[in-house]
Design a protein around this motif. Structure first.
Motif, mmCIF file in Angstrom:
data_model
loop_
_atom_site.group_PDB
_atom_site.id
_atom_site.type_symbol
_atom_site.label_atom_id
_atom_site.label_comp_id
_atom_site.label_asym_id
_atom_site.label_seq_id
_atom_site.Cartn_x
_atom_site.Cartn_y
_atom_site.Cartn_z
ATOM 1 N N LEU A 71 126.886 79.459 34.656
ATOM 2 C CA LEU A 71 125.540 79.189 35.142
ATOM 3 C C LEU A 71 124.933 80.481 35.679
ATOM 4 O O LEU A 71 125.620 81.298 36.286
ATOM 5 C CB LEU A 71 125.565 78.130 36.250
ATOM 6 N N ARG A 73 122.050 81.902 38.159
ATOM 7 C CA ARG A 73 121.205 81.475 39.263
ATOM 8 C C ARG A 73 120.188 82.541 39.628
ATOM 9 O O ARG A 73 120.426 83.739 39.484
ATOM 10 C CB ARG A 73 122.058 81.171 40.503
ATOM 11 N N ARG A 77 119.027 78.654 42.554
ATOM 12 C CA ARG A 77 118.744 77.609 41.551
ATOM 13 C C ARG A 77 119.236 78.084 40.194
ATOM 14 O O ARG A 77 119.022 79.244 39.815
ATOM 15 C CB ARG A 77 117.242 77.320 41.493
ATOM 16 N N ALA A 78 119.899 77.188 39.481
ATOM 17 C CA ALA A 78 120.352 77.521 38.126
ATOM 18 C C ALA A 78 119.154 77.530 37.199
ATOM 19 O O ALA A 78 118.447 76.526 37.075
ATOM 20 C CB ALA A 78 121.397 76.519 37.650
ATOM 21 N N THR A 103 120.616 71.790 34.436
ATOM 22 C CA THR A 103 120.402 71.105 35.710
ATOM 23 C C THR A 103 121.358 69.925 35.874
ATOM 24 O O THR A 103 121.800 69.636 36.986
ATOM 25 C CB THR A 103 118.946 70.620 35.814
ATOM 26 N N THR A 105 124.430 69.761 34.752
ATOM 27 C CA THR A 105 125.737 70.300 35.135
ATOM 28 C C THR A 105 125.759 70.610 36.620
ATOM 29 O O THR A 105 126.726 70.279 37.329
ATOM 30 C CB THR A 105 126.050 71.574 34.325
ATOM 31 N N GLU A 106 124.714 71.240 37.117
ATOM 32 C CA GLU A 106 124.647 71.575 38.543
ATOM 33 C C GLU A 106 124.677 70.299 39.395
ATOM 34 O O GLU A 106 125.382 70.235 40.406
ATOM 35 C CB GLU A 106 123.379 72.373 38.816
ATOM 36 N N ARG A 107 123.956 69.285 38.961
ATOM 37 C CA ARG A 107 123.938 68.024 39.712
ATOM 38 C C ARG A 107 125.316 67.373 39.708
ATOM 39 O O ARG A 107 125.804 66.903 40.751
ATOM 40 C CB ARG A 107 122.909 67.074 39.105
ATOM 41 N N ARG A 110 127.728 69.043 42.094
ATOM 42 C CA ARG A 110 127.483 68.661 43.494
ATOM 43 C C ARG A 110 128.050 67.269 43.769
ATOM 44 O O ARG A 110 128.655 67.026 44.820
ATOM 45 C CB ARG A 110 125.985 68.689 43.797
#
Length: 203
Positions: A71, A73, A77-78, A103, A105-107, A110
């Protein structure tokens, strides 16, 4: 519990850093967010990308490592991701891309940090369904390059997921694999197909 992110091969990371530092590579990438980013770009969260080549009627699976994804950033933010692939000469940069899977993947990462237990995050592509999942492998000490899906591993489908499969909901691999088996055609379920480009790759 914090995830145990596996270390990426140093040559793979170097190829991404070299491409990111190349104005030509960034300018030619079909990633507007990357080209117009205001501020420093950092490369984070390397994830091995495995491909699910085959699901048998019994629900067992065979996966193979296809590359590493990073990712990128900007200001926490990615904004894009970078893909690398293994060639006969070693690891090579493949491409930059952006879109919903970045987005998602980032979610999912988390979300995974709130799941009890220790897991190693990976990405699992199911080409026959054009599906990408976050694979939470139950052995956090693994090197990230091998290992079969264990029934107790967790799979988190990323959005957009195939119809009828809930995105961003953790599923035990032992429960989800039979569902995928029924979704795949008999030919795809019992043989090794020629996969389309990895999800997230440019068309």
């Amino acid at each position: 519990m914090p995830l145990h992110v596996p270390p990426a091969p140093a040559p793979a990371l170097r190829t991404v850093l070299t491409a990111l530092g190349s104005p030509t590579a960034v300018r030619e990438a079909r990633t507007p967010s990357l080209r117009t980013a205001q501020g420093p770009l950092t490369v984070e969260l390397p994830l091995p990308v495995h491909v699910l080549d085959r699901v048998t009627p019994a629900g067992t699976s065979a996966t193979r490592l296809a590359g590493w994804r990073f990712l990128i950033r900007c200001h926490e933010r990615a904004v894009a991701a970078a893909e690398t692939r293994l060639t006969p000469d070693g690891w090579a940069f493949s491409h930059f891309f952006e879109g919903p899977y970045v987005t998602a993947t980032e979610r999912a990462l988390r979300q995974a940090e709130t799941v009890p237990g220790a897991y190693q995050p990976r990405l699992l592509s199911v080409p026959g369904l054009y599906m990408l999942t976050l694979w939470l492998h139950g052995d956090p000490t693994a090197d990230g390059t091998g290992g079969h899906l264990a029934p107790t591993d967790l799979l988190v489908p990323l959005a957009p997921a195939p119809p009828g499969i809930a995105a961003h909901r953790p599923h035990r691999a032992g429960d989800l694999l039979p569902v995928l088996t029924h979704r795949l055609t008999p030919a795809l379920a019992t043989t090794t197909p020629t996969p389309p480009p990895l999800l997230g790759s440019p068309a």
